[in-house]
Scaffold this active site. Structure first.
Site, PDB file in Angstrom:
ATOM      1  CE  LYS A 103      -2.176  -0.876   3.891  1.00 41.53           C
ATOM      2  NZ  LYS A 103      -1.538  -2.140   4.304  1.00 41.53           N
ATOM      3  NE  ARG A 126      -3.614  -1.174  10.290  1.00 44.06           N
ATOM      4  CZ  ARG A 126      -2.532  -0.627   9.700  1.00 44.06           C
ATOM      5  NH1 ARG A 126      -2.564   0.597   9.251  1.00 44.06           N
ATOM      6  NH2 ARG A 126      -1.444  -1.325   9.563  1.00 44.06           N
ATOM      7  NE  ARG A 164       7.490  -3.143   6.330  1.00 49.24           N
ATOM      8  CZ  ARG A 164       6.190  -2.890   6.248  1.00 49.24           C
ATOM      9  NH1 ARG A 164       5.686  -2.358   5.147  1.00 49.24           N
ATOM     10  NH2 ARG A 164       5.375  -3.174   7.236  1.00 49.24           N
ATOM     11  NE  ARG A 173       7.029  -0.750   9.851  1.00 48.41           N
ATOM     12  CZ  ARG A 173       5.849  -0.549   9.304  1.00 48.41           C
ATOM     13  NH1 ARG A 173       5.745   0.092   8.149  1.00 48.41           N
ATOM     14  NH2 ARG A 173       4.759  -0.972   9.896  1.00 48.41           N
ATOM     15  NE  ARG A 215       2.272  -4.784  11.624  1.00 49.52           N
ATOM     16  CZ  ARG A 215       3.221  -4.602  10.701  1.00 49.52           C
ATOM     17  NH1 ARG A 215       4.352  -5.257  10.779  1.00 49.52           N
ATOM     18  NH2 ARG A 215       3.028  -3.766   9.730  1.00 49.52           N
TER      19      ARG A 215
HETATM   20  P1  AMP Z   1       1.364   0.685   9.096  1.00 49.54           P
HETATM   21  O1  AMP Z   1       2.588   1.461   8.750  1.00 49.54           O
HETATM   22  O2  AMP Z   1       0.155   1.129   8.324  1.00 49.54           O
HETATM   23  O3  AMP Z   1       1.571  -0.808   9.009  1.00 49.54           O
HETATM   24  O4  AMP Z   1       1.033   1.013  10.626  1.00 49.54           O
HETATM   25  C1  AMP Z   1       1.959   0.724  11.656  1.00 49.54           C
HETATM   26  C2  AMP Z   1       1.233   0.623  12.993  1.00 49.54           C
HETATM   27  O5  AMP Z   1       0.611   1.877  13.291  1.00 49.54           O
HETATM   28  C3  AMP Z   1       0.115  -0.398  13.059  1.00 49.54           C
HETATM   29  O6  AMP Z   1       0.569  -1.707  13.329  1.00 49.54           O
HETATM   30  C4  AMP Z   1      -0.720   0.157  14.219  1.00 49.54           C
HETATM   31  O7  AMP Z   1      -0.099  -0.078  15.464  1.00 49.54           O
HETATM   32  C5  AMP Z   1      -0.645   1.651  13.940  1.00 49.54           C
HETATM   33  N1  AMP Z   1      -1.723   2.087  13.032  1.00 49.54           N
HETATM   34  C6  AMP Z   1      -1.569   2.631  11.776  1.00 49.54           C
HETATM   35  N2  AMP Z   1      -2.763   2.909  11.232  1.00 49.54           N
HETATM   36  C7  AMP Z   1      -3.699   2.531  12.140  1.00 49.54           C
HETATM   37  C8  AMP Z   1      -5.114   2.541  12.156  1.00 49.54           C
HETATM   38  N3  AMP Z   1      -5.832   3.009  11.110  1.00 49.54           N
HETATM   39  N4  AMP Z   1      -5.747   2.058  13.252  1.00 49.54           N
HETATM   40  C9  AMP Z   1      -5.059   1.606  14.315  1.00 49.54           C
HETATM   41  N5  AMP Z   1      -3.725   1.547  14.377  1.00 49.54           N
HETATM   42  C10 AMP Z   1      -3.030   2.011  13.287  1.00 49.54           C
END
Ligand code: AMP
Length: 203
Positions: free
Chosen positions: A24, A98, A137, A143, A154
Protein backbone atom coordinates in the site's frame (compact mmCIF):
# COMPACT_ATOMS: atom_id res chain seq x y z
CA UNK A 1 -22.80 23.19 -24.69
CA UNK A 2 -19.62 21.26 -23.90
CA UNK A 3 -19.90 17.98 -22.06
CA UNK A 4 -17.91 17.83 -18.83
CA UNK A 5 -14.77 15.76 -19.47
CA UNK A 6 -13.78 12.76 -17.40
CA UNK A 7 -12.54 13.70 -13.97
CA UNK A 8 -8.75 13.75 -13.80
CA UNK A 9 -7.26 10.95 -11.71
CA UNK A 10 -5.99 13.64 -9.34
CA UNK A 11 -9.55 14.25 -8.18
CA UNK A 12 -10.45 10.75 -7.07
CA UNK A 13 -10.86 9.95 -3.40
CA UNK A 14 -9.76 6.43 -2.60
CA UNK A 15 -8.95 4.02 0.17
CA UNK A 16 -5.98 1.77 -0.62
CA UNK A 17 -6.69 -1.40 1.27
CA UNK A 18 -4.77 -4.61 1.96
CA UNK A 19 -2.91 -6.57 4.62
CA UNK A 20 0.42 -5.46 6.09
CA UNK A 21 3.12 -5.88 3.46
CA UNK A 22 0.75 -5.80 0.48
CA UNK A 23 2.47 -2.74 -0.97
CA UNK A 24 0.00 0.00 0.00
CA UNK A 25 2.70 2.49 0.99
CA UNK A 26 4.77 1.92 -2.14
CA UNK A 27 1.79 2.16 -4.46
CA UNK A 28 0.27 5.18 -2.71
CA UNK A 29 3.56 7.09 -3.04
CA UNK A 30 3.79 6.25 -6.73
CA UNK A 31 0.16 7.20 -7.27
CA UNK A 32 0.68 10.52 -5.53
CA UNK A 33 3.69 11.26 -7.76
CA UNK A 34 1.77 10.23 -10.87
CA UNK A 35 -1.66 11.76 -10.25
CA UNK A 36 -1.22 14.43 -7.59
CA UNK A 37 -3.66 12.67 -5.26
CA UNK A 38 -2.72 13.48 -1.70
CA UNK A 39 -1.31 10.43 0.15
CA UNK A 40 -2.25 10.11 3.81
CA UNK A 41 -0.76 7.15 5.72
CA UNK A 42 -1.68 6.77 9.37
CA UNK A 43 1.38 4.58 10.04
CA UNK A 44 3.70 7.31 8.64
CA UNK A 45 1.91 10.01 10.65
CA UNK A 46 2.28 7.99 13.86
CA UNK A 47 5.95 7.14 13.20
CA UNK A 48 6.65 10.85 12.63
CA UNK A 49 4.94 11.70 15.95
CA UNK A 50 7.16 9.17 17.70
CA UNK A 51 10.31 10.46 16.01
CA UNK A 52 9.43 13.99 17.17
CA UNK A 53 8.82 12.76 20.71
CA UNK A 54 5.30 14.19 20.96
CA UNK A 55 2.71 13.20 23.58
CA UNK A 56 0.73 11.46 20.85
CA UNK A 57 3.84 9.55 19.79
CA UNK A 58 4.39 8.37 23.36
CA UNK A 59 0.76 7.32 23.64
CA UNK A 60 0.78 5.15 20.49
CA UNK A 61 4.31 3.70 20.70
CA UNK A 62 3.47 0.65 22.77
CA UNK A 63 0.61 -0.40 20.51
CA UNK A 64 2.79 -0.06 17.43
CA UNK A 65 5.72 -2.00 18.88
CA UNK A 66 3.39 -4.82 19.93
CA UNK A 67 1.82 -4.91 16.46
CA UNK A 68 -1.59 -3.95 17.88
CA UNK A 69 -4.07 -1.40 16.60
CA UNK A 70 -4.00 2.03 18.19
CA UNK A 71 -7.46 2.66 19.78
CA UNK A 72 -10.09 3.95 17.37
CA UNK A 73 -10.72 7.23 19.19
CA UNK A 74 -7.02 8.14 18.98
CA UNK A 75 -6.75 7.33 15.28
CA UNK A 76 -10.00 9.07 14.42
CA UNK A 77 -8.80 12.23 16.17
CA UNK A 78 -5.47 12.02 14.31
CA UNK A 79 -7.25 11.72 10.97
CA UNK A 80 -9.69 14.52 11.77
CA UNK A 81 -6.68 16.76 12.31
CA UNK A 82 -5.25 15.79 8.90
CA UNK A 83 -8.34 16.32 6.78
CA UNK A 84 -7.86 20.06 6.29
CA UNK A 85 -7.12 20.85 2.70
CA UNK A 86 -8.55 17.56 1.44
CA UNK A 87 -11.63 19.33 0.13
CA UNK A 88 -9.42 20.77 -2.60
CA UNK A 89 -7.72 17.58 -3.87
CA UNK A 90 -8.20 13.92 -4.51
CA UNK A 91 -6.62 11.68 -1.93
CA UNK A 92 -5.51 8.17 -1.08
CA UNK A 93 -5.82 6.80 2.44
CA UNK A 94 -3.22 4.15 3.24
CA UNK A 95 -3.57 2.12 6.44
CA UNK A 96 -6.85 3.77 7.33
CA UNK A 97 -9.59 2.80 8.05
CA UNK A 98 -8.55 -0.43 9.81
CA UNK A 99 -11.77 -1.08 11.71
CA UNK A 100 -15.45 -0.70 10.86
CA UNK A 101 -15.72 2.01 13.55
CA UNK A 102 -12.97 3.98 11.76
CA UNK A 103 -14.74 3.49 8.42
CA UNK A 104 -17.99 4.88 9.85
CA UNK A 105 -16.19 7.84 11.40
CA UNK A 106 -14.37 8.52 8.12
CA UNK A 107 -17.67 8.52 6.22
CA UNK A 108 -19.10 11.09 8.64
CA UNK A 109 -16.02 13.30 8.46
CA UNK A 110 -15.89 13.22 4.65
CA UNK A 111 -19.63 13.81 4.34
CA UNK A 112 -19.22 16.82 6.63
CA UNK A 113 -16.67 18.38 4.23
CA UNK A 114 -18.70 17.34 1.19
CA UNK A 115 -16.03 14.98 -0.16
CA UNK A 116 -17.23 11.35 0.09
CA UNK A 117 -15.03 8.45 -1.01
CA UNK A 118 -15.23 7.30 -4.64
CA UNK A 119 -13.91 3.78 -4.21
CA UNK A 120 -11.68 1.21 -2.58
CA UNK A 121 -8.62 -0.46 -4.14
CA UNK A 122 -7.63 -3.78 -2.58
CA UNK A 123 -4.11 -5.15 -3.04
CA UNK A 124 -4.30 -8.95 -2.87
CA UNK A 125 -1.14 -10.87 -1.96
CA UNK A 126 -0.90 -14.48 -0.68
CA UNK A 127 -0.20 -14.83 3.04
CA UNK A 128 3.15 -16.62 2.60
CA UNK A 129 4.44 -13.84 0.32
CA UNK A 130 3.38 -11.20 2.87
CA UNK A 131 5.32 -12.83 5.67
CA UNK A 132 8.46 -13.07 3.55
CA UNK A 133 8.13 -9.41 2.53
CA UNK A 134 7.58 -8.16 6.09
CA UNK A 135 10.49 -10.09 7.51
CA UNK A 136 12.67 -8.75 4.67
CA UNK A 137 11.49 -5.24 5.51
CA UNK A 138 12.48 -5.82 9.13
CA UNK A 139 16.07 -6.32 8.03
CA UNK A 140 16.08 -3.52 5.46
CA UNK A 141 14.30 -0.80 7.45
CA UNK A 142 14.66 -1.99 11.03
CA UNK A 143 10.97 -1.43 11.77
CA UNK A 144 10.28 -2.41 15.36
CA UNK A 145 6.96 -4.07 14.43
CA UNK A 146 8.30 -6.39 11.72
CA UNK A 147 9.62 -9.18 13.99
CA UNK A 148 8.23 -12.70 13.36
CA UNK A 149 5.98 -12.58 16.41
CA UNK A 150 4.50 -9.14 15.69
CA UNK A 151 4.12 -9.95 11.99
CA UNK A 152 1.95 -12.94 12.91
CA UNK A 153 -0.06 -10.82 15.33
CA UNK A 154 -0.61 -8.07 12.75
CA UNK A 155 -1.85 -10.65 10.25
CA UNK A 156 -4.32 -12.05 12.79
CA UNK A 157 -5.56 -8.57 13.68
CA UNK A 158 -5.93 -7.79 9.99
CA UNK A 159 -8.14 -10.85 9.50
CA UNK A 160 -10.22 -10.19 12.60
CA UNK A 161 -10.60 -6.41 12.74
CA UNK A 162 -9.62 -4.98 9.36
CA UNK A 163 -10.91 -7.43 6.73
CA UNK A 164 -14.55 -6.72 7.85
CA UNK A 165 -14.07 -3.13 6.64
CA UNK A 166 -14.39 -4.51 3.09
CA UNK A 167 -17.81 -5.96 3.93
CA UNK A 168 -18.78 -2.51 5.23
CA UNK A 169 -17.76 -0.88 1.94
CA UNK A 170 -19.11 -3.60 -0.35
CA UNK A 171 -22.67 -2.25 -0.33
CA UNK A 172 -21.55 1.39 -0.39
CA UNK A 173 -18.68 1.86 -2.85
CA UNK A 174 -17.04 0.34 -5.93
CA UNK A 175 -14.29 -2.08 -4.85
CA UNK A 176 -11.52 -3.05 -7.26
CA UNK A 177 -9.23 -5.98 -6.49
CA UNK A 178 -5.69 -5.93 -7.81
CA UNK A 179 -3.21 -8.81 -7.87
CA UNK A 180 -0.41 -7.32 -5.77
CA UNK A 181 1.96 -10.27 -6.16
CA UNK A 182 3.68 -8.76 -9.21
CA UNK A 183 6.49 -6.27 -9.91
CA UNK A 184 5.75 -2.81 -8.51
CA UNK A 185 5.37 -1.19 -11.95
CA UNK A 186 2.82 -3.79 -13.07
CA UNK A 187 0.78 -3.30 -9.92
CA UNK A 188 0.86 0.47 -10.46
CA UNK A 189 -0.37 0.12 -14.05
CA UNK A 190 -3.17 -2.14 -12.91
CA UNK A 191 -4.18 0.27 -10.14
CA UNK A 192 -4.17 3.25 -12.54
CA UNK A 193 -6.25 1.35 -15.08
CA UNK A 194 -8.73 0.16 -12.47
CA UNK A 195 -9.14 3.49 -10.70
CA UNK A 196 -9.63 5.20 -14.05
CA UNK A 197 -12.80 3.14 -14.30
CA UNK A 198 -14.20 4.34 -10.97
CA UNK A 199 -16.75 7.07 -11.52
CA UNK A 200 -16.13 9.95 -9.14
CA UNK A 201 -19.14 10.77 -6.98
CA UNK A 202 -20.55 14.24 -7.54
CA UNK A 203 -19.77 16.76 -4.79
P1 AMP B 1 1.36 0.69 9.10
O1 AMP B 1 2.59 1.46 8.75
O2 AMP B 1 0.15 1.13 8.32
O3 AMP B 1 1.57 -0.81 9.01
O4 AMP B 1 1.03 1.01 10.63
C1 AMP B 1 1.96 0.72 11.66
C2 AMP B 1 1.23 0.62 12.99
O5 AMP B 1 0.61 1.88 13.29
C3 AMP B 1 0.11 -0.40 13.06
O6 AMP B 1 0.57 -1.71 13.33
C4 AMP B 1 -0.72 0.16 14.22
O7 AMP B 1 -0.10 -0.08 15.46
C5 AMP B 1 -0.65 1.65 13.94
N1 AMP B 1 -1.72 2.09 13.03
C6 AMP B 1 -1.57 2.63 11.78
N2 AMP B 1 -2.76 2.91 11.23
C7 AMP B 1 -3.70 2.53 12.14
C8 AMP B 1 -5.11 2.54 12.16
N3 AMP B 1 -5.83 3.01 11.11
N4 AMP B 1 -5.75 2.06 13.25
C9 AMP B 1 -5.06 1.61 14.32
N5 AMP B 1 -3.73 1.55 14.38
C10 AMP B 1 -3.03 2.01 13.29
Amino acid sequence: MTEPGPMPASGRRLVLFGPPGSGKGTQAQLLEARTGQHHLATGDILRAERAQGTALGARVGGYMDRGELVPDEVIIAVMAAHLQGLERTGFIFDGFPRTVAQARALDSMLTAIGRPLDGVVVLEVPMGVLETRLLGRAEAEGRSDDTPETVRKRMRIYQEATAPVLDYYSSRLPIVRIDGDRPVSEVLSAVLAATGGITPRPV
